[in-house]
Design a protein around this motif. Structure first.
Motif, PDB file in Angstrom:
ATOM      1  N   SER A  83     -12.941  -9.051  -3.163  1.00 45.83           N
ATOM      2  CA  SER A  83     -13.635  -7.784  -3.368  1.00 45.83           C
ATOM      3  C   SER A  83     -12.568  -6.735  -3.639  1.00 45.83           C
ATOM      4  O   SER A  83     -11.370  -7.010  -3.551  1.00 45.83           O
ATOM      5  CB  SER A  83     -14.476  -7.406  -2.142  1.00 45.83           C
ATOM      6  OG  SER A  83     -13.704  -7.418  -0.957  1.00 45.83           O
ATOM      7  N   SER A  84     -13.011  -5.518  -3.966  1.00 48.55           N
ATOM      8  CA  SER A  84     -12.052  -4.492  -4.361  1.00 48.55           C
ATOM      9  C   SER A  84     -11.037  -4.198  -3.259  1.00 48.55           C
ATOM     10  O   SER A  84     -11.378  -4.076  -2.086  1.00 48.55           O
ATOM     11  CB  SER A  84     -12.782  -3.197  -4.715  1.00 48.55           C
ATOM     12  OG  SER A  84     -11.853  -2.201  -5.117  1.00 48.55           O
ATOM     13  N   GLU A 188     -19.651  -6.020  -0.672  1.00 50.26           N
ATOM     14  CA  GLU A 188     -19.938  -6.527  -2.014  1.00 50.26           C
ATOM     15  C   GLU A 188     -20.803  -7.781  -2.002  1.00 50.26           C
ATOM     16  O   GLU A 188     -20.524  -8.761  -2.687  1.00 50.26           O
ATOM     17  CB  GLU A 188     -18.628  -6.719  -2.784  1.00 50.26           C
ATOM     18  CG  GLU A 188     -17.929  -5.388  -3.035  1.00 50.26           C
ATOM     19  CD  GLU A 188     -16.657  -5.475  -3.836  1.00 50.26           C
ATOM     20  OE1 GLU A 188     -16.515  -6.412  -4.635  1.00 50.26           O
ATOM     21  OE2 GLU A 188     -15.790  -4.592  -3.647  1.00 50.26           O
ATOM     22  N   GLY A 218     -20.234  -2.271  -5.421  1.00 51.24           N
ATOM     23  CA  GLY A 218     -19.866  -1.692  -6.700  1.00 51.24           C
ATOM     24  C   GLY A 218     -21.045  -0.899  -7.252  1.00 51.24           C
ATOM     25  O   GLY A 218     -22.188  -1.370  -7.196  1.00 51.24           O
ATOM     26  N   HIS A 271      -9.274   1.353  -8.598  1.00 52.84           N
ATOM     27  CA  HIS A 271      -8.841   0.413  -7.548  1.00 52.84           C
ATOM     28  C   HIS A 271      -9.302  -1.002  -7.872  1.00 52.84           C
ATOM     29  O   HIS A 271      -8.552  -1.976  -7.698  1.00 52.84           O
ATOM     30  CB  HIS A 271      -9.381   0.862  -6.184  1.00 52.84           C
ATOM     31  CG  HIS A 271      -8.793   2.148  -5.706  1.00 52.84           C
ATOM     32  ND1 HIS A 271      -7.504   2.253  -5.230  1.00 52.84           N
ATOM     33  CD2 HIS A 271      -9.315   3.398  -5.645  1.00 52.84           C
ATOM     34  CE1 HIS A 271      -7.251   3.511  -4.887  1.00 52.84           C
ATOM     35  NE2 HIS A 271      -8.342   4.218  -5.128  1.00 52.84           N
ATOM     36  N   TYR A 272     -10.540  -1.126  -8.356  1.00 58.43           N
ATOM     37  CA  TYR A 272     -11.033  -2.461  -8.731  1.00 58.43           C
ATOM     38  C   TYR A 272     -10.347  -2.932 -10.014  1.00 58.43           C
ATOM     39  O   TYR A 272     -10.073  -4.123 -10.194  1.00 58.43           O
ATOM     40  CB  TYR A 272     -12.552  -2.446  -8.911  1.00 58.43           C
ATOM     41  CG  TYR A 272     -13.230  -3.667  -8.308  1.00 58.43           C
ATOM     42  CD1 TYR A 272     -12.599  -4.909  -8.279  1.00 58.43           C
ATOM     43  CD2 TYR A 272     -14.505  -3.581  -7.757  1.00 58.43           C
ATOM     44  CE1 TYR A 272     -13.207  -6.009  -7.716  1.00 58.43           C
ATOM     45  CE2 TYR A 272     -15.125  -4.673  -7.188  1.00 58.43           C
ATOM     46  CZ  TYR A 272     -14.472  -5.893  -7.172  1.00 58.43           C
ATOM     47  OH  TYR A 272     -15.083  -6.992  -6.607  1.00 58.43           O
ATOM     48  N   THR A 275      -7.113  -4.298  -8.895  1.00 63.57           N
ATOM     49  CA  THR A 275      -7.359  -5.560  -8.193  1.00 63.57           C
ATOM     50  C   THR A 275      -7.536  -6.691  -9.189  1.00 63.57           C
ATOM     51  O   THR A 275      -6.902  -7.756  -9.076  1.00 63.57           O
ATOM     52  CB  THR A 275      -8.618  -5.442  -7.312  1.00 63.57           C
ATOM     53  OG1 THR A 275      -8.461  -4.364  -6.384  1.00 63.57           O
ATOM     54  CG2 THR A 275      -8.856  -6.731  -6.542  1.00 63.57           C
ATOM     55  N   THR A 316     -14.044  -7.372 -15.435  1.00 63.47           N
ATOM     56  CA  THR A 316     -14.041  -6.589 -14.197  1.00 63.47           C
ATOM     57  C   THR A 316     -13.035  -5.446 -14.311  1.00 63.47           C
ATOM     58  O   THR A 316     -13.332  -4.300 -13.949  1.00 63.47           O
ATOM     59  CB  THR A 316     -13.696  -7.481 -12.994  1.00 63.47           C
ATOM     60  OG1 THR A 316     -14.663  -8.534 -12.899  1.00 63.47           O
ATOM     61  CG2 THR A 316     -13.710  -6.680 -11.699  1.00 63.47           C
ATOM     62  N   VAL A 330     -16.563   2.040  -6.452  1.00 60.48           N
ATOM     63  CA  VAL A 330     -16.908   1.284  -5.252  1.00 60.48           C
ATOM     64  C   VAL A 330     -17.408   2.263  -4.196  1.00 60.48           C
ATOM     65  O   VAL A 330     -16.693   3.188  -3.818  1.00 60.48           O
ATOM     66  CB  VAL A 330     -15.695   0.494  -4.714  1.00 60.48           C
ATOM     67  CG1 VAL A 330     -16.060  -0.246  -3.433  1.00 60.48           C
ATOM     68  CG2 VAL A 330     -15.190  -0.483  -5.778  1.00 60.48           C
TER      69      VAL A 330
END
Length: 339
Positions: A83-84, A188, A218, A271-272, A275, A316, A330
């Motif tokens: 997950s993020s 998530e 998300g 941030h995601y 990631t 993503t 997020v």
């Protein structure tokens, strides 16, 4: 067939340069964002009403669920946080970002030693193992819809001597714990849950008096998006998240008769994006080991699945990085039972 769909279909069959794939993703995100801004999709109240007609959880993606744990060991960070993560600086590593996200989750959920905690949709156990280690007098129950994940979390708890952690696998349509919990956390997982009203009603009954429910998910900044893979013109549903929901940041308030939001946070989509880019770097650096892991289940179709996984990581990154992380992000919420 649209140009975007043609590129996506081709990318599954033959390798394409990342620059071409990223351009297609950018176009797909732009089209979706434009539609949401123009209110071409149902409003949150309509989406919430449609969700009531569905089961809590649809069928799991069997192809995804069958992926061996060794694959995720190569792609994810050392905590196997699927997950993020949260990047405090430009120099933050994936491991540091995992740990910062876990730290914030513990803080925002109001977790403490001695609590009974339910981790709903535990993935590979990053949060459950973190909580069990940090709070030795807490009792943690980790729930996954995957037997593979349950077995991994169970084995890790045993290896680390965490007797306060129990892992179970369950179909969320019928899951019914016997005990009540001081905290329920879900990171998530609600993207894959369709009937939030029914599930949240159950969650409320599982909470002890003065308990709290924490959810991370998300979201889009304004519009909710029900994902239907049978909709040929919906590129996101067809090729990215093939079932479930991309909610708006505000959709949760359609259920404020069940849970009232006590406090909320929203991370930038960047941030995601970072990631996913770090996962992609791992994927490319460990390609031989990843290919061997996927060959165990996909055989002659391994090359296609390698491309599909790279596509998922690229999309993503592209989705959450779109418009410098301001469109999709997020969201986190700490909630209490409505009075």
């Amino acid at each position: 067939m649209s140009v975007v769909s043609a590129i996506i279909g081709t990318a599954e069959r033959v390798p394409l340069p990342d620059v071409v794939v990223r351009a297609a993703i950018q176009r797909l995100c732009s089209r979706t964002a434009t539609g949401l801004a123009a209110h071409d999709t149902p409003d949150d109240a309509t989406v919430a009403g449609r969700m009531m007609l569905r089961p809590i959880a649809g069928e799991a993606d069997a192809g995804h669920d069958a992926v061996p744990a060794s694959f995720f060991a190569q792609v994810l960070g050392p905590n196997r946080k699927y997950s993020s993560c949260f990047y405090k600086t430009d120099a933050t590593t994936l491991q540091e970002a995992e740990e910062e996200a876990l730290r914030q989750t513990v803080e925002h959920a109001g977790l403490a030693d001695g609590q009974t905690i339910l981790d709903l949709g535990c993935g590979w156990g990053s949060l459950s193992l973190w909580m069990a280690r940090q709070f030795p007098h807490a009792t943690v129950t980790a729930v996954s819809m995957s037997q593979t994940q349950r077995a991994y979390v169970e084995d890790e708890a045993r290896l680390r001597g965490l007797s306060n952690l129990r892992a179970v696998a369950a179909d969320m349509n019928v899951f019914a714990p016997e005990a009540q919990f001081d905290r329920i956390v879900s990171v998530e997982t609600f993207e894959h849950m369709m009937n939030w009203r029914k599930l949240m009603t159950r969650l409320q009954s599982w909470l002890a008096p003065e308990g709290r429910f924490f959810m991370q998910i998300g979201t889009h900044r304004t519009g909710s998006h029900l994902l239907d893979r049978t909709e040929r013109e919906d590129g996101i549903a067809q090729h990215v998240f093939t079932g479930g929901l991309m909610p708006s940041h505000h959709l949760v308030r359609q259920f404020d008769d069940i849970f009232a939001v006590e406090k909320e946070w929203c991370w930038s989509g960047t941030h995601y994006q970072r990631t996913a880019n770090d996962w992609l770097a791992n994927f490319d650096a460990r390609r031989e080991d990843i290919e061997a892991a996927l060959r165990e289940i996909h055989g002659d179709e391994t090359a296609m699945w390698m491309r599909r996984w790279r596509w998922l990581l690229l999309v993503t990154s592209g989705l959450f990085g779109y418009a410098d992380g301001t469109e999709w992000g997020v969201s986190q919420y700490r909630m209490k039972a409505a009075e």
